[in-house]
Write a protein that holds these residues in place. Structure first.
Motif, PDB file in Angstrom:
ATOM      1  N   GLU A  37      58.799  30.511 -19.006  1.00  0.00           N
ATOM      2  CA  GLU A  37      59.985  31.427 -19.730  1.00  0.00           C
ATOM      3  C   GLU A  37      59.611  31.810 -21.077  1.00  0.00           C
ATOM      4  O   GLU A  37      60.008  31.494 -22.221  1.00  0.00           O
ATOM      5  N   VAL A  38      58.380  32.696 -20.888  1.00  0.00           N
ATOM      6  CA  VAL A  38      57.787  33.278 -21.921  1.00  0.00           C
ATOM      7  C   VAL A  38      58.729  34.063 -22.883  1.00  0.00           C
ATOM      8  O   VAL A  38      58.486  34.564 -24.112  1.00  0.00           O
ATOM      9  N   ALA A  39      59.598  34.838 -22.276  1.00  0.00           N
ATOM     10  CA  ALA A  39      60.583  35.527 -22.851  1.00  0.00           C
ATOM     11  C   ALA A  39      61.555  34.971 -23.981  1.00  0.00           C
ATOM     12  O   ALA A  39      62.081  35.753 -24.561  1.00  0.00           O
ATOM     13  N   THR A  40      61.382  33.754 -24.106  1.00  0.00           N
ATOM     14  CA  THR A  40      62.247  33.072 -25.143  1.00  0.00           C
ATOM     15  C   THR A  40      61.662  32.929 -26.395  1.00  0.00           C
ATOM     16  O   THR A  40      62.341  32.528 -27.373  1.00  0.00           O
ATOM     17  N   LEU A  41      60.356  33.299 -26.510  1.00  0.00           N
ATOM     18  CA  LEU A  41      59.508  33.128 -27.618  1.00  0.00           C
ATOM     19  C   LEU A  41      60.183  33.994 -28.619  1.00  0.00           C
ATOM     20  O   LEU A  41      60.441  35.284 -28.388  1.00  0.00           O
ATOM     21  N   SER A  42      60.098  33.348 -30.165  1.00  0.00           N
ATOM     22  CA  SER A  42      60.708  34.396 -31.172  1.00  0.00           C
ATOM     23  C   SER A  42      59.722  35.220 -31.343  1.00  0.00           C
ATOM     24  O   SER A  42      58.621  35.208 -30.968  1.00  0.00           O
ATOM     25  N   VAL A  78      46.055  35.936 -29.830  1.00  0.00           N
ATOM     26  CA  VAL A  78      45.257  34.977 -29.262  1.00  0.00           C
ATOM     27  C   VAL A  78      44.969  35.683 -27.934  1.00  0.00           C
ATOM     28  O   VAL A  78      43.888  35.759 -27.489  1.00  0.00           O
ATOM     29  N   LEU A  79      45.788  36.495 -27.291  1.00  0.00           N
ATOM     30  CA  LEU A  79      45.617  37.035 -26.012  1.00  0.00           C
ATOM     31  C   LEU A  79      44.427  37.988 -26.391  1.00  0.00           C
ATOM     32  O   LEU A  79      43.568  38.198 -25.395  1.00  0.00           O
ATOM     33  N   GLN A  80      44.536  38.889 -27.469  1.00  0.00           N
ATOM     34  CA  GLN A  80      43.363  39.939 -27.700  1.00  0.00           C
ATOM     35  C   GLN A  80      42.116  39.305 -28.105  1.00  0.00           C
ATOM     36  O   GLN A  80      41.160  40.060 -27.564  1.00  0.00           O
ATOM     37  N   SER A  81      42.125  38.311 -29.063  1.00  0.00           N
ATOM     38  CA  SER A  81      40.731  37.839 -29.499  1.00  0.00           C
ATOM     39  C   SER A  81      40.571  36.335 -29.088  1.00  0.00           C
ATOM     40  O   SER A  81      39.242  35.973 -29.651  1.00  0.00           O
ATOM     41  N   GLY A  82      41.553  35.617 -28.877  1.00  0.00           N
ATOM     42  CA  GLY A  82      41.218  34.255 -28.915  1.00  0.00           C
ATOM     43  C   GLY A  82      41.273  33.651 -29.957  1.00  0.00           C
ATOM     44  O   GLY A  82      40.928  32.164 -30.029  1.00  0.00           O
ATOM     45  N   ALA A  83      41.519  34.274 -30.941  1.00  0.00           N
ATOM     46  CA  ALA A  83      41.622  33.709 -32.312  1.00  0.00           C
ATOM     47  C   ALA A  83      43.041  33.158 -32.615  1.00  0.00           C
ATOM     48  O   ALA A  83      43.986  33.736 -32.331  1.00  0.00           O
ATOM     49  N   LEU A  84      43.053  31.982 -33.325  1.00  0.00           N
ATOM     50  CA  LEU A  84      44.179  31.623 -33.820  1.00  0.00           C
ATOM     51  C   LEU A  84      44.072  30.650 -34.913  1.00  0.00           C
ATOM     52  O   LEU A  84      42.974  30.194 -35.129  1.00  0.00           O
ATOM     53  N   GLU A  85      45.034  30.543 -36.006  1.00  0.00           N
ATOM     54  CA  GLU A  85      45.118  29.530 -36.941  1.00  0.00           C
ATOM     55  C   GLU A  85      46.126  28.387 -36.780  1.00  0.00           C
ATOM     56  O   GLU A  85      47.365  28.757 -36.397  1.00  0.00           O
ATOM     57  N   ARG A  86      45.821  27.317 -37.048  1.00  0.00           N
ATOM     58  CA  ARG A  86      47.061  26.346 -37.128  1.00  0.00           C
ATOM     59  C   ARG A  86      47.974  26.314 -38.247  1.00  0.00           C
ATOM     60  O   ARG A  86      47.478  27.058 -39.209  1.00  0.00           O
ATOM     61  N   LEU A  87      49.073  25.961 -37.753  1.00  0.00           N
ATOM     62  CA  LEU A  87      50.259  26.263 -38.725  1.00  0.00           C
ATOM     63  C   LEU A  87      49.811  25.411 -40.160  1.00  0.00           C
ATOM     64  O   LEU A  87      49.488  24.267 -40.156  1.00  0.00           O
ATOM     65  N   ARG A 103      58.286  41.997 -27.499  1.00  0.00           N
ATOM     66  CA  ARG A 103      57.330  42.949 -28.109  1.00  0.00           C
ATOM     67  C   ARG A 103      56.684  43.868 -27.237  1.00  0.00           C
ATOM     68  O   ARG A 103      56.282  43.163 -26.146  1.00  0.00           O
ATOM     69  N   GLU A 104      56.698  44.944 -27.112  1.00  0.00           N
ATOM     70  CA  GLU A 104      56.453  45.869 -26.014  1.00  0.00           C
ATOM     71  C   GLU A 104      54.592  45.860 -25.914  1.00  0.00           C
ATOM     72  O   GLU A 104      54.109  45.740 -24.701  1.00  0.00           O
ATOM     73  N   ASP A 105      53.884  45.791 -26.828  1.00  0.00           N
ATOM     74  CA  ASP A 105      52.455  45.643 -26.712  1.00  0.00           C
ATOM     75  C   ASP A 105      52.173  44.132 -25.994  1.00  0.00           C
ATOM     76  O   ASP A 105      51.086  44.017 -25.258  1.00  0.00           O
ATOM     77  N   LEU A 106      52.932  43.114 -26.587  1.00  0.00           N
ATOM     78  CA  LEU A 106      52.548  41.499 -25.793  1.00  0.00           C
ATOM     79  C   LEU A 106      53.071  42.012 -24.152  1.00  0.00           C
ATOM     80  O   LEU A 106      52.315  41.371 -23.263  1.00  0.00           O
ATOM     81  N   TYR A 107      54.089  42.750 -23.734  1.00  0.00           N
ATOM     82  CA  TYR A 107      54.657  43.044 -22.377  1.00  0.00           C
ATOM     83  C   TYR A 107      53.305  43.680 -21.637  1.00  0.00           C
ATOM     84  O   TYR A 107      52.949  43.225 -20.693  1.00  0.00           O
ATOM     85  N   PHE A 108      52.763  44.603 -22.495  1.00  0.00           N
ATOM     86  CA  PHE A 108      51.709  45.225 -21.718  1.00  0.00           C
ATOM     87  C   PHE A 108      50.341  44.250 -21.523  1.00  0.00           C
ATOM     88  O   PHE A 108      49.897  44.440 -20.641  1.00  0.00           O
ATOM     89  N   ARG A 109      50.196  43.492 -22.671  1.00  0.00           N
ATOM     90  CA  ARG A 109      48.962  42.514 -22.669  1.00  0.00           C
ATOM     91  C   ARG A 109      49.200  41.231 -21.375  1.00  0.00           C
ATOM     92  O   ARG A 109      48.212  41.036 -20.745  1.00  0.00           O
ATOM     93  N   LEU A 110      50.403  41.168 -21.106  1.00  0.00           N
ATOM     94  CA  LEU A 110      50.963  40.166 -20.129  1.00  0.00           C
ATOM     95  C   LEU A 110      50.824  40.717 -18.694  1.00  0.00           C
ATOM     96  O   LEU A 110      50.521  39.987 -17.618  1.00  0.00           O
ATOM     97  N   ASN A 111      51.213  42.035 -18.694  1.00  0.00           N
ATOM     98  CA  ASN A 111      51.744  42.393 -17.476  1.00  0.00           C
ATOM     99  C   ASN A 111      50.379  43.074 -16.664  1.00  0.00           C
ATOM    100  O   ASN A 111      50.359  44.081 -16.106  1.00  0.00           O
ATOM    101  N   VAL A 112      49.229  42.701 -16.671  1.00  0.00           N
ATOM    102  CA  VAL A 112      47.876  43.062 -16.379  1.00  0.00           C
ATOM    103  C   VAL A 112      48.101  42.635 -14.902  1.00  0.00           C
ATOM    104  O   VAL A 112      47.691  43.801 -14.124  1.00  0.00           O
TER     105      VAL A 112
END
Ligand SMILES: [Zn+2]
Length: 616
Positions: A366-371, A381-390, A420-429
């Protein structure tokens, strides 16, 4: 010369034929259903087609003309050998382990007749006199009105040889499957070689002289071919059509490696399922992000587990997150982790799901429910694998394969600015559409079998069988809740069952509490097509009356039909039986028996005493 004596049609006047009497044919005829609204014909749990005998004859002629005698004979024999094996597998399954050899073989003959190829008749010792598994087995039968010799004689006239190749193959396949070794059927007399009918003899291969001549057409690779159909189903499921039919045979299932829970519902034989499995096989070993699309309940998390299991990350963790199940305020910390003191509830530092899935796979349902904020972080994260904890500035790099799923139309969500359209394209591989259950009805018998095997031991039931009409009702239901709904229906039914009882219509209750009343046609006692035959067999031609009746009432109708067929005087007999059963169930207590019958104590006692004093 072709036999010119008029022959009685099988279903209309079955009393003229040995072992083809009404009750048996009737039982078998209920397995055959026409579902014109689906463009389908069913026999047992398998799809059938009606083919003109002219088409069969044309095909045979084309084969003879282009491939020659040797190859055509071998081809027809072997194809129908496989058909005979498949029919034997479903007959054995339907009749159960307690069935006698005679019953199994007679049913095979009736299947052959019902499919319109020929009419088998008893002759000499018959087929079921000896022990099929012993070395000196010898069986014989007559075939009347064979489709193939009719086609042959029409185009080539009467000649020297027997030509019922398809029937020889079918009968050999059927007997061989039952015997679990090769039984060779030889046509010793044929209408195409001047007989009045065809006559066959069946023996184990070793008993025949010159058996190489038969085996040449029957089993070009005897070991390989038989191994394929009786082999246990390998992990990952069957790949050949023959093996797929074998998967429905419980004896094969028993020998198959025990399936994990995730595997249980990943079975199927439909085209939609084959397409799905092919896609999964392609993408699983890669690192590609996978986007699973489909209605809710179609088993998207099951598919995610399949992708993970078949990937190079199979040894690492698969972390599953249902984005819609986490309160919006907590989603970010849940996914990306949190530093101590980042917000009032964060009393200690905690890694998020991405870090937990490092080296493995993260399934975001249910990824579409994300803010929007979380969508932005996910994209990074999908682009670079990088993340920061809150609450932290420290960048961590993770190696995670993402499988995302949604039952929403993501393109529309993009248009509406919710995604987000860019996220959509990233997921829609690599999008994978998981079909709804109503588009893969062919899989329902296999799914039901798998679910029964899962739930029966879970709820302390032994082997649970299912009646043909219950299975048909499941096949024809529309399943708005998809596999999840099917799971619930089967689990509820298993819980409702008494020990040793077959799963039947009355155990099925759907989410909307309606029993679907599919409209299809089956054969009645006279071989006529009738609507919804199995539900209201022979009692009424009106579909409306069946949809109004409860399953219990339908059983009552069937019972009444069965009783009436036994002759007159059944009303009194039924009353006596009811009174006797009530008294027995009440342990001899007339008052309680009266309550069971809905009669007064005096009425019950009167009827019971009358029985006691009646002669006999
Ligand atoms: Zn023949």
């Amino acid at each position: 010369m072709p036999d010119s004596t008029p022959r009685a049609p099988v279903l209309q006047m079955p009393q003229v034929v040995v072992d083809m009497k009404l009750p048996q044919i009737r039982e078998l005829a209920t397995q055959l259903r026409f579902a014109p609204e689906e463009g389908r014909i069913w026999m047992d749990e398998r799809r059938m087609v009606l083919v003109h005998s002219d088409t069969f004859a044309d095909l045979r002629e084309e084969l003879l003309a282009s491939l020659g005698y040797e190859m055509t004979r071998g081809l027809l024999t072997r194809i129908y050998f496989a058909a005979g094996q498949r029919d034997a597998a479903s007959v054995l399954k339907r009749l159960g382990p307690g069935a006698s050899l005679k019953e199994v073989l007679n049913t095979g003959g009736r299947m052959h007749a019902l499919q319109g190829y020929l009419l088998p008749e008893h002759v000499g010792r018959g087929l079921a006199a000896g022990d099929l598994r012993s070395d000196d087995y010898y069986g014989e039968a007559l075939w009347k009105d064979s489709l193939e010799d009719e086609a042959h004689v029409a185009r080539h006239g009467v000649g020297q040889h027997a030509v019922c190749w398809n029937a020889v193959g079918y009968c050999s396949g059927y007997l061989s499957y039952c015997a679990q070794r090769t039984i060779v059927v030889r046509e010793v007399e044929c209408r195409a070689s001047g007989g009045n009918h065809c006559k066959i003899v069946a023996q184990p291969a070793a008993q025949w002289d010159n058996v190489e001549e038969d085996l040449r057409f029957l089993l070009p690779q005897p070991v390989g071919r038989r191994a394929r159909i009786v082999a246990p189903v390998a992990d990952g499921g069957p790949t050949t059509a023959l093996a797929q039919s074998a998967v429905t045979d419980s004896r094969d299932d028993d020998r198959a490696a025990p399936r994990s829970l995730a595997e249980t519902a990943f079975v199927g034989a439909s085209t939609a399922f084959s397409v799905l499995r092919h896609k999964i096989d392609r993408v699983a070993p890669t690192q590609a992000t996978v986007l699973l699309l489909g209605e809710s309940g179609v088993g998207k998390s099951l598919i995610a587990r399949q992708v993970h299991r078949r990937s190079q990350r199979a040894q690492a963790q698969l972390i599953e997150v249902n984005c819609a199940a986490i309160p919006e305020a907590l989603v970010e910390s849940e996914l990306f982790g949190v530093e101590r003191g980042a917000f009032s509830g964060a009393s200690q530092a905690r890694a998020g799901r991405f870090e937990a899935a490092h080296g493995g796979t993260l399934f975001l349902d249910e990824v579409a429910t994300l803010s929007p904020t979380t969508q932005g972080k996910l994209l990074r994260v999908l682009q670079s694998g990088a993340l920061e904890r809150l609450g932290s500035n420290q960048t961590r790099v993770t190696d995670v394969r993402v499988i995302a799923a949604t039952n929403e139309d993501l393109k529309q969500a993009v248009r509406q600015g919710r995604f987000r359209e860019d996220l959509y394209f990233r997921l829609n591989v690599f999008p994978v559409v998981v079909p709804p259950l109503r588009e893969r009805r062919d899989d329902i018998p296999l799914l039901v079998q798998a679910l029964l095997q899962r739930f029966a031991p879970l709820h302390g039931r032994g082997h649970v069988g299912i009646t043909s009409r219950a299975l048909q009702a499941l096949i024809h239901h529309d399943w708005p809740g998809n596999i999840r709904e099917l799971e619930n229906v089967i689990e509820r039914a298993v819980i409702m069952l008494h020990e040793g009882e077959m799963l039947d219509l009355q155990h099925l209750s759907y989410a909307d509490d309606t029993l679907s009343t599919p409209s299809y046609f089956g054969l009645d006692d006279t071989g006529q097509l009738m609507i919804n035959t199995d539900y209201d067999f022979g009692a009424s031609q009106s579909p409306a009356s069946t949809s109004a009746a409860s399953p219990a009432a339908l059983d009552m109708n069937r019972l009444a039909d069965d009783l009436l067929r036994q002759g007159p005087g059944q009303l009194a007999a039924m009353e006596r039986a009811l009174v006797r059963s009530a008294v027995r169930q009440a342990g001899g207590n007339i008052t309680r028996a009266a309550a069971l019958l809905g009669l007064s104590r005096a009425q019950t006692e009167y009827r019971y005493r009358k029985q006691q004093s009646a002669p006999g």
